[in-house]
Design a protein around this motif. Sequence first.
Motif, PDB file in Angstrom:
ATOM      1  N   PHE A 194       0.815  -1.213   0.000  1.00  0.00           N
ATOM      2  CA  PHE A 194       0.000   0.000   0.000  1.00  0.00           C
ATOM      3  C   PHE A 194       0.853   1.270   0.000  1.00  0.00           C
ATOM      4  O   PHE A 194       0.329   2.368  -0.215  1.00  0.00           O
ATOM      5  CB  PHE A 194      -0.939   0.016   1.207  1.00  0.00           C
ATOM      6  N   ALA A 195       2.162   1.143   0.245  1.00  0.00           N
ATOM      7  CA  ALA A 195       3.033   2.312   0.172  1.00  0.00           C
ATOM      8  C   ALA A 195       3.321   2.712  -1.266  1.00  0.00           C
ATOM      9  O   ALA A 195       3.864   3.787  -1.523  1.00  0.00           O
ATOM     10  CB  ALA A 195       4.357   2.041   0.890  1.00  0.00           C
ATOM     11  N   ASP A 196       2.940   1.868  -2.206  1.00  0.00           N
ATOM     12  CA  ASP A 196       3.222   2.092  -3.627  1.00  0.00           C
ATOM     13  C   ASP A 196       1.982   2.663  -4.317  1.00  0.00           C
ATOM     14  O   ASP A 196       0.949   2.002  -4.423  1.00  0.00           O
ATOM     15  CB  ASP A 196       3.616   0.759  -4.268  1.00  0.00           C
ATOM     16  N   ASP A 197       2.077   3.905  -4.801  1.00  0.00           N
ATOM     17  CA  ASP A 197       0.939   4.551  -5.465  1.00  0.00           C
ATOM     18  C   ASP A 197       0.441   3.751  -6.659  1.00  0.00           C
ATOM     19  O   ASP A 197      -0.768   3.677  -6.909  1.00  0.00           O
ATOM     20  CB  ASP A 197       1.335   5.955  -5.942  1.00  0.00           C
ATOM     21  N   SER A 198       1.354   3.164  -7.407  1.00  0.00           N
ATOM     22  CA  SER A 198       0.937   2.418  -8.592  1.00  0.00           C
ATOM     23  C   SER A 198       0.092   1.213  -8.200  1.00  0.00           C
ATOM     24  O   SER A 198      -0.838   0.827  -8.934  1.00  0.00           O
ATOM     25  CB  SER A 198       2.163   1.964  -9.403  1.00  0.00           C
ATOM     26  N   TYR A 199       0.373   0.622  -7.053  1.00  0.00           N
ATOM     27  CA  TYR A 199      -0.429  -0.505  -6.588  1.00  0.00           C
ATOM     28  C   TYR A 199      -1.821  -0.026  -6.180  1.00  0.00           C
ATOM     29  O   TYR A 199      -2.834  -0.669  -6.503  1.00  0.00           O
ATOM     30  CB  TYR A 199       0.252  -1.185  -5.402  1.00  0.00           C
ATOM     31  N   LEU A 200      -1.896   1.103  -5.502  1.00  0.00           N
ATOM     32  CA  LEU A 200      -3.191   1.654  -5.104  1.00  0.00           C
ATOM     33  C   LEU A 200      -4.039   2.001  -6.323  1.00  0.00           C
ATOM     34  O   LEU A 200      -5.260   1.822  -6.317  1.00  0.00           O
ATOM     35  CB  LEU A 200      -2.991   2.888  -4.231  1.00  0.00           C
ATOM     36  N   ILE A 201      -3.403   2.488  -7.367  1.00  0.00           N
ATOM     37  CA  ILE A 201      -4.126   2.807  -8.599  1.00  0.00           C
ATOM     38  C   ILE A 201      -4.566   1.521  -9.310  1.00  0.00           C
ATOM     39  O   ILE A 201      -5.664   1.451  -9.870  1.00  0.00           O
ATOM     40  CB  ILE A 201      -3.256   3.687  -9.511  1.00  0.00           C
ATOM     41  N   LYS A 202      -3.730   0.496  -9.246  1.00  0.00           N
ATOM     42  CA  LYS A 202      -4.102  -0.803  -9.816  1.00  0.00           C
ATOM     43  C   LYS A 202      -5.367  -1.337  -9.145  1.00  0.00           C
ATOM     44  O   LYS A 202      -6.289  -1.828  -9.825  1.00  0.00           O
ATOM     45  CB  LYS A 202      -2.957  -1.795  -9.635  1.00  0.00           C
ATOM     46  N   VAL A 203      -5.429  -1.239  -7.821  1.00  0.00           N
ATOM     47  CA  VAL A 203      -6.626  -1.670  -7.093  1.00  0.00           C
ATOM     48  C   VAL A 203      -7.830  -0.812  -7.515  1.00  0.00           C
ATOM     49  O   VAL A 203      -8.935  -1.326  -7.723  1.00  0.00           O
ATOM     50  CB  VAL A 203      -6.408  -1.584  -5.574  1.00  0.00           C
ATOM     51  N   ALA A 204      -7.604   0.486  -7.646  1.00  0.00           N
ATOM     52  CA  ALA A 204      -8.693   1.400  -8.009  1.00  0.00           C
ATOM     53  C   ALA A 204      -9.273   1.091  -9.383  1.00  0.00           C
ATOM     54  O   ALA A 204     -10.461   1.336  -9.631  1.00  0.00           O
ATOM     55  CB  ALA A 204      -8.191   2.841  -7.972  1.00  0.00           C
ATOM     56  N   ASP A 205      -8.472   0.533 -10.265  1.00  0.00           N
ATOM     57  CA  ASP A 205      -8.959   0.219 -11.606  1.00  0.00           C
ATOM     58  C   ASP A 205      -9.992  -0.901 -11.617  1.00  0.00           C
ATOM     59  O   ASP A 205     -10.591  -1.190 -12.650  1.00  0.00           O
ATOM     60  CB  ASP A 205      -7.785  -0.133 -12.530  1.00  0.00           C
ATOM     61  N   THR A 206     -10.203  -1.546 -10.461  1.00  0.00           N
ATOM     62  CA  THR A 206     -11.270  -2.543 -10.354  1.00  0.00           C
ATOM     63  C   THR A 206     -12.592  -1.911  -9.946  1.00  0.00           C
ATOM     64  O   THR A 206     -13.615  -2.598  -9.903  1.00  0.00           O
ATOM     65  CB  THR A 206     -10.901  -3.637  -9.332  1.00  0.00           C
ATOM     66  N   VAL A 207     -12.577  -0.623  -9.642  1.00  0.00           N
ATOM     67  CA  VAL A 207     -13.781   0.113  -9.245  1.00  0.00           C
ATOM     68  C   VAL A 207     -14.226   0.967 -10.430  1.00  0.00           C
ATOM     69  O   VAL A 207     -13.461   1.833 -10.879  1.00  0.00           O
ATOM     70  CB  VAL A 207     -13.501   1.011  -8.021  1.00  0.00           C
ATOM     71  N   PRO A 208     -15.415   0.751 -10.967  1.00  0.00           N
ATOM     72  CA  PRO A 208     -15.841   1.463 -12.177  1.00  0.00           C
ATOM     73  C   PRO A 208     -15.672   2.978 -12.115  1.00  0.00           C
ATOM     74  O   PRO A 208     -15.189   3.588 -13.072  1.00  0.00           O
ATOM     75  CB  PRO A 208     -17.320   1.067 -12.302  1.00  0.00           C
ATOM     76  N   ALA A 209     -16.040   3.595 -11.001  1.00  0.00           N
ATOM     77  CA  ALA A 209     -15.968   5.055 -10.894  1.00  0.00           C
ATOM     78  C   ALA A 209     -14.537   5.569 -10.827  1.00  0.00           C
ATOM     79  O   ALA A 209     -14.295   6.763 -11.066  1.00  0.00           O
ATOM     80  CB  ALA A 209     -16.751   5.533  -9.667  1.00  0.00           C
ATOM     81  N   LEU A 210     -13.585   4.693 -10.523  1.00  0.00           N
ATOM     82  CA  LEU A 210     -12.190   5.116 -10.378  1.00  0.00           C
ATOM     83  C   LEU A 210     -11.310   4.648 -11.531  1.00  0.00           C
ATOM     84  O   LEU A 210     -10.200   5.161 -11.693  1.00  0.00           O
ATOM     85  CB  LEU A 210     -11.621   4.589  -9.060  1.00  0.00           C
ATOM     86  N   LYS A 211     -11.772   3.696 -12.309  1.00  0.00           N
ATOM     87  CA  LYS A 211     -10.954   3.150 -13.390  1.00  0.00           C
ATOM     88  C   LYS A 211     -10.613   4.233 -14.411  1.00  0.00           C
ATOM     89  O   LYS A 211     -11.492   4.869 -14.992  1.00  0.00           O
ATOM     90  CB  LYS A 211     -11.687   2.001 -14.084  1.00  0.00           C
ATOM     91  N   GLY A 212      -9.338   4.469 -14.602  1.00  0.00           N
ATOM     92  CA  GLY A 212      -8.893   5.483 -15.549  1.00  0.00           C
ATOM     93  C   GLY A 212      -9.261   6.897 -15.155  1.00  0.00           C
ATOM     94  O   GLY A 212      -9.166   7.810 -15.982  1.00  0.00           O
ATOM     95  N   ASN A 213      -9.650   7.114 -13.918  1.00  0.00           N
ATOM     96  CA  ASN A 213     -10.074   8.432 -13.441  1.00  0.00           C
ATOM     97  C   ASN A 213      -8.834   9.298 -13.211  1.00  0.00           C
ATOM     98  O   ASN A 213      -8.105   9.130 -12.236  1.00  0.00           O
ATOM     99  CB  ASN A 213     -10.883   8.284 -12.153  1.00  0.00           C
ATOM    100  N   ALA A 214      -8.607  10.243 -14.124  1.00  0.00           N
ATOM    101  CA  ALA A 214      -7.381  11.040 -14.094  1.00  0.00           C
ATOM    102  C   ALA A 214      -7.276  11.883 -12.827  1.00  0.00           C
ATOM    103  O   ALA A 214      -6.189  12.032 -12.253  1.00  0.00           O
ATOM    104  CB  ALA A 214      -7.308  11.932 -15.331  1.00  0.00           C
ATOM    105  N   ALA A 215      -8.396  12.453 -12.376  1.00  0.00           N
ATOM    106  CA  ALA A 215      -8.376  13.295 -11.181  1.00  0.00           C
ATOM    107  C   ALA A 215      -8.026  12.463  -9.953  1.00  0.00           C
ATOM    108  O   ALA A 215      -7.233  12.891  -9.102  1.00  0.00           O
ATOM    109  CB  ALA A 215      -9.724  13.977 -10.992  1.00  0.00           C
ATOM    110  N   PHE A 216      -8.595  11.273  -9.859  1.00  0.00           N
ATOM    111  CA  PHE A 216      -8.277  10.385  -8.743  1.00  0.00           C
ATOM    112  C   PHE A 216      -6.800  10.018  -8.766  1.00  0.00           C
ATOM    113  O   PHE A 216      -6.114  10.092  -7.745  1.00  0.00           O
ATOM    114  CB  PHE A 216      -9.143   9.117  -8.817  1.00  0.00           C
ATOM    115  N   GLN A 217      -6.301   9.624  -9.925  1.00  0.00           N
ATOM    116  CA  GLN A 217      -4.912   9.197 -10.033  1.00  0.00           C
ATOM    117  C   GLN A 217      -3.952  10.334  -9.692  1.00  0.00           C
ATOM    118  O   GLN A 217      -2.938  10.120  -9.018  1.00  0.00           O
ATOM    119  CB  GLN A 217      -4.649   8.664 -11.441  1.00  0.00           C
ATOM    120  N   LYS A 218      -4.282  11.533 -10.128  1.00  0.00           N
ATOM    121  CA  LYS A 218      -3.424  12.682  -9.817  1.00  0.00           C
ATOM    122  C   LYS A 218      -3.399  12.937  -8.315  1.00  0.00           C
ATOM    123  O   LYS A 218      -2.329  13.217  -7.728  1.00  0.00           O
ATOM    124  CB  LYS A 218      -3.925  13.930 -10.559  1.00  0.00           C
ATOM    125  N   ALA A 219      -4.559  12.829  -7.667  1.00  0.00           N
ATOM    126  CA  ALA A 219      -4.630  13.058  -6.221  1.00  0.00           C
ATOM    127  C   ALA A 219      -3.789  12.037  -5.465  1.00  0.00           C
ATOM    128  O   ALA A 219      -3.131  12.363  -4.474  1.00  0.00           O
ATOM    129  CB  ALA A 219      -6.086  13.003  -5.759  1.00  0.00           C
TER     130      ALA A 219
END
Length: 282
Positions: A194-219
Amino acid sequence: MSNRNNQANKQAARERLRAERERQAKKERTRRQLIVGGAVVAVLAVAGGIGLAVVNAGGGNGGGGASGDVWAKAAKAPLVKPANTSGTGGTAIVIGKPDAKHTLSLFEDARCPGCANFEQKVGETVQKDIKDGKYKASFHLGTFLDANLQGTGSKNALSAMGAALNVGPDAFLEYKQALFSKEFHPDEAGPDKFADDSYLIKVADTVPALKGNAAFQKAVKTGTYDRWALTVSDAFNKVKDVTSTPTVKLDDTVLGTDTPQGKAAPSDPAAFTTMVDKAMKS
């Protein structure tokens, strides 16, 4: 169940990590006797020792692990509160129908294996009850396991949950469920994923509202909600009658079975519902 602010628990966690490293080392010594090739041997020899070091070696905010310096700066940064929060510092995270007569309070830490077990078994029931208006849910999220286990994953995951909450309550609930899932929740004795942002974004890509969400990824990448995560964690630490995670309350009643460490949260949906219904009648 994870005890917070407990020196004995910290020592136990360190011992578990040490024992796991020794087990891996023994396993690797056996494998080295069977494998020919210096390069392979070298890889195996270091495999058991790189766990925490790897996740703390990257740059950026959690790009392989947010450093202590990053979080020291976050503590002094302006506070940015996610949408869908309330209270001082945006530390109140309440989701559900406002007119629900009861409140379910959940106290969790992102790296807590007991919390993962609770979420995997009872999480869907909680989400259904929230949608049905049986109760609204108040989430209290801590980061004490970063000290107990070493690392920054609890803080980093909490910051990412803030980014999900800014997208919407449903995105937050689904993302939190994904983080605690069998597929994505890190092993307690393994690397601090969980210390790795890329891993957190990978998990988020399983959530429809967060998948590819540029604003979420930037935050997540820029640590927009890092200061908020520290503020939420500080509020968690100030709750006096909660000494371990997960702790689950229905209004003022702690749900669970008695253990030497306190109430163990129910890990069975039927038992959970029975406890909730009983507390509602009391």
